[in-house]
Design an enzyme around this catalytic site. Structure first.
Site, PDB file in Angstrom:
ATOM      1  N   ARG A  34      15.306  54.715  33.560  1.00 52.02           N
ATOM      2  CA  ARG A  34      14.633  55.823  32.872  1.00 52.02           C
ATOM      3  C   ARG A  34      14.993  57.155  33.529  1.00 52.02           C
ATOM      4  O   ARG A  34      15.077  57.250  34.762  1.00 52.02           O
ATOM      5  CB  ARG A  34      13.115  55.611  32.865  1.00 52.02           C
ATOM      6  CG  ARG A  34      12.761  54.357  32.108  1.00 52.02           C
ATOM      7  CD  ARG A  34      11.314  54.221  31.695  1.00 52.02           C
ATOM      8  NE  ARG A  34      11.125  52.870  31.161  1.00 52.02           N
ATOM      9  CZ  ARG A  34      11.491  52.479  29.948  1.00 52.02           C
ATOM     10  NH1 ARG A  34      12.015  53.346  29.099  1.00 52.02           N
ATOM     11  NH2 ARG A  34      11.320  51.220  29.561  1.00 52.02           N
ATOM     12  N   ASP A  35      15.186  58.162  32.661  1.00 47.43           N
ATOM     13  CA  ASP A  35      15.491  59.496  33.158  1.00 47.43           C
ATOM     14  C   ASP A  35      14.285  60.035  33.927  1.00 47.43           C
ATOM     15  O   ASP A  35      13.141  59.890  33.507  1.00 47.43           O
ATOM     16  CB  ASP A  35      15.848  60.427  31.989  1.00 47.43           C
ATOM     17  CG  ASP A  35      16.543  61.693  32.452  1.00 47.43           C
ATOM     18  OD1 ASP A  35      17.738  61.852  32.182  1.00 47.43           O
ATOM     19  OD2 ASP A  35      15.865  62.545  33.105  1.00 47.43           O
ATOM     20  N   ILE A  36      14.554  60.672  35.049  1.00 44.83           N
ATOM     21  CA  ILE A  36      13.468  61.175  35.904  1.00 44.83           C
ATOM     22  C   ILE A  36      12.745  62.363  35.273  1.00 44.83           C
ATOM     23  O   ILE A  36      11.595  62.631  35.598  1.00 44.83           O
ATOM     24  CB  ILE A  36      14.045  61.527  37.303  1.00 44.83           C
ATOM     25  CG1 ILE A  36      12.975  61.458  38.373  1.00 44.83           C
ATOM     26  CG2 ILE A  36      14.770  62.862  37.295  1.00 44.83           C
ATOM     27  CD1 ILE A  36      13.529  61.447  39.790  1.00 44.83           C
ATOM     28  N   ASN A  93      27.210  63.780  27.868  1.00 45.75           N
ATOM     29  CA  ASN A  93      27.707  65.102  28.242  1.00 45.75           C
ATOM     30  C   ASN A  93      28.903  64.956  29.177  1.00 45.75           C
ATOM     31  O   ASN A  93      28.960  64.033  29.994  1.00 45.75           O
ATOM     32  CB  ASN A  93      26.601  65.900  28.948  1.00 45.75           C
ATOM     33  CG  ASN A  93      25.433  66.189  28.028  1.00 45.75           C
ATOM     34  OD1 ASN A  93      25.625  66.566  26.870  1.00 45.75           O
ATOM     35  ND2 ASN A  93      24.215  66.026  28.534  1.00 45.75           N
ATOM     36  N   GLU A 101      25.404  67.424  34.364  1.00 38.87           N
ATOM     37  CA  GLU A 101      24.779  67.704  35.664  1.00 38.87           C
ATOM     38  C   GLU A 101      25.232  66.690  36.715  1.00 38.87           C
ATOM     39  O   GLU A 101      25.499  67.046  37.859  1.00 38.87           O
ATOM     40  CB  GLU A 101      23.248  67.636  35.472  1.00 38.87           C
ATOM     41  CG  GLU A 101      22.407  67.891  36.692  1.00 38.87           C
ATOM     42  CD  GLU A 101      20.936  67.593  36.417  1.00 38.87           C
ATOM     43  OE1 GLU A 101      20.281  67.049  37.324  1.00 38.87           O
ATOM     44  OE2 GLU A 101      20.450  67.882  35.310  1.00 38.87           O
ATOM     45  N   VAL A 102      25.291  65.439  36.319  1.00 42.28           N
ATOM     46  CA  VAL A 102      25.638  64.364  37.267  1.00 42.28           C
ATOM     47  C   VAL A 102      27.026  63.827  36.896  1.00 42.28           C
ATOM     48  O   VAL A 102      27.224  63.299  35.793  1.00 42.28           O
ATOM     49  CB  VAL A 102      24.595  63.233  37.230  1.00 42.28           C
ATOM     50  CG1 VAL A 102      24.978  62.134  38.227  1.00 42.28           C
ATOM     51  CG2 VAL A 102      23.197  63.774  37.513  1.00 42.28           C
ATOM     52  N   HIS A 106      27.244  58.739  32.074  1.00 44.94           N
ATOM     53  CA  HIS A 106      25.965  58.213  31.622  1.00 44.94           C
ATOM     54  C   HIS A 106      25.772  58.568  30.163  1.00 44.94           C
ATOM     55  O   HIS A 106      26.124  59.654  29.730  1.00 44.94           O
ATOM     56  CB  HIS A 106      24.798  58.758  32.452  1.00 44.94           C
ATOM     57  CG  HIS A 106      24.786  60.252  32.616  1.00 44.94           C
ATOM     58  ND1 HIS A 106      25.662  60.910  33.450  1.00 44.94           N
ATOM     59  CD2 HIS A 106      24.036  61.213  32.040  1.00 44.94           C
ATOM     60  CE1 HIS A 106      25.435  62.208  33.396  1.00 44.94           C
ATOM     61  NE2 HIS A 106      24.464  62.422  32.524  1.00 44.94           N
ATOM     62  N   HIS A 108      22.805  59.095  27.448  1.00 42.62           N
ATOM     63  CA  HIS A 108      21.365  59.266  27.257  1.00 42.62           C
ATOM     64  C   HIS A 108      20.985  58.555  25.956  1.00 42.62           C
ATOM     65  O   HIS A 108      21.623  58.796  24.920  1.00 42.62           O
ATOM     66  CB  HIS A 108      21.009  60.742  27.073  1.00 42.62           C
ATOM     67  CG  HIS A 108      21.315  61.637  28.225  1.00 42.62           C
ATOM     68  ND1 HIS A 108      20.335  62.173  29.037  1.00 42.62           N
ATOM     69  CD2 HIS A 108      22.490  62.137  28.689  1.00 42.62           C
ATOM     70  CE1 HIS A 108      20.890  62.967  29.943  1.00 42.62           C
ATOM     71  NE2 HIS A 108      22.205  62.966  29.751  1.00 42.62           N
TER      72      HIS A 108
HETATM   73  P1  AMP Z   1      23.475  65.355  32.320  1.00 43.42           P
HETATM   74  O1  AMP Z   1      23.118  66.794  32.114  1.00 43.42           O
HETATM   75  O2  AMP Z   1      23.960  64.714  31.063  1.00 43.42           O
HETATM   76  O3  AMP Z   1      24.411  65.150  33.497  1.00 43.42           O
HETATM   77  O4  AMP Z   1      22.118  64.628  32.644  1.00 43.42           O
HETATM   78  C1  AMP Z   1      21.738  64.175  33.910  1.00 43.42           C
HETATM   79  C2  AMP Z   1      20.385  63.538  33.762  1.00 43.42           C
HETATM   80  O5  AMP Z   1      20.106  62.817  34.935  1.00 43.42           O
HETATM   81  C3  AMP Z   1      19.237  64.525  33.543  1.00 43.42           C
HETATM   82  O6  AMP Z   1      18.580  64.225  32.318  1.00 43.42           O
HETATM   83  C4  AMP Z   1      18.337  64.287  34.760  1.00 43.42           C
HETATM   84  O7  AMP Z   1      16.967  64.397  34.448  1.00 43.42           O
HETATM   85  C5  AMP Z   1      18.713  62.875  35.154  1.00 43.42           C
HETATM   86  N1  AMP Z   1      18.494  62.544  36.559  1.00 43.42           N
HETATM   87  C6  AMP Z   1      18.857  63.261  37.654  1.00 43.42           C
HETATM   88  N2  AMP Z   1      18.500  62.621  38.773  1.00 43.42           N
HETATM   89  C7  AMP Z   1      17.917  61.452  38.373  1.00 43.42           C
HETATM   90  C8  AMP Z   1      17.343  60.350  39.065  1.00 43.42           C
HETATM   91  N3  AMP Z   1      17.285  60.298  40.399  1.00 43.42           N
HETATM   92  N4  AMP Z   1      16.820  59.330  38.332  1.00 43.42           N
HETATM   93  C9  AMP Z   1      16.860  59.367  36.996  1.00 43.42           C
HETATM   94  N5  AMP Z   1      17.401  60.372  36.286  1.00 43.42           N
HETATM   95  C10 AMP Z   1      17.911  61.406  36.962  1.00 43.42           C
END
Ligand code: AMP
Length: 122
Positions: A34-36, A93, A101-102, A106, A108
């Site tokens: 689950r997304d945080i 993304n 962001e990461v 991934h 969503h």
């Molecule tokens: P993106 O902008 O597509 O890279 O989305 C990265 C997603 O990772 C965001 O929706 C964040 O809320 C989620 N996220 C970041 N850190 C964590 C974590 N430790 N556990 C779960 N989700 C995370």
């Protein structure tokens, strides 16, 4: 293009068990959690265990087994979360314009409320 994978990204740390996650599904090649910061009642992230930066990297370099497992894992999470009836959205993304962001691939899975149009200008 060459892809440079940063093994210090937060999802790499999750995969190594260095930080916790709210797991939904584990398979041989994939993990769903689950997304945080959930943006909908259902907000699950599905990641491959392999070191892939983004979807195109994965599509080009992953093995058939990884691609099959990942695709099936996304389908299984959709089924487990019951998103088909009300509708849902998959988002992957990538890079700067995609506001990733990461830097670990991934998808969503978002559902449980009206999600609006796909893109807004600006
Ligand atoms: P993106 O902008 O597509 O890279 O989305 C990265 C997603 O990772 C965001 O929706 C964040 O809320 C989620 N996220 C970041 N850190 C964590 C974590 N430790 N556990 C779960 N989700 C995370």
């Amino acid at each position: 293009m060459p892809y440079t994978y940063d093994d210090q990204n937060i999802f790499a740390k999750i995969l190594r068990g260095e930080i916790p996650n709210d797991t939904v599904l584990e398979t041989e090649h994939s993990l769903a959690f689950r997304d945080i910061r959930p943006q909908a009642p259902v907000h699950v992230l599905v990641i491959p265990r392999g070191s892939y930066v983004c979807y195109d990297h994965f599509a080009q370099d992953a093995s058939d087994a990884e691609i099959l497992d990942y695709t099936r894992a996304i389908g299984r999470v959709c089924e487990m979360e019951g998103v088909a009836d009300g509708g849902f959205r998959l988002i992957a993304n990538a890079g700067e314009a995609g506001v990733q962001e990461v830097p670990h691939l991934h998808v969503h899975i978002l559902a449980g409320r009206p999600l609006g149009r796909m893109l807004e200008r600006g």
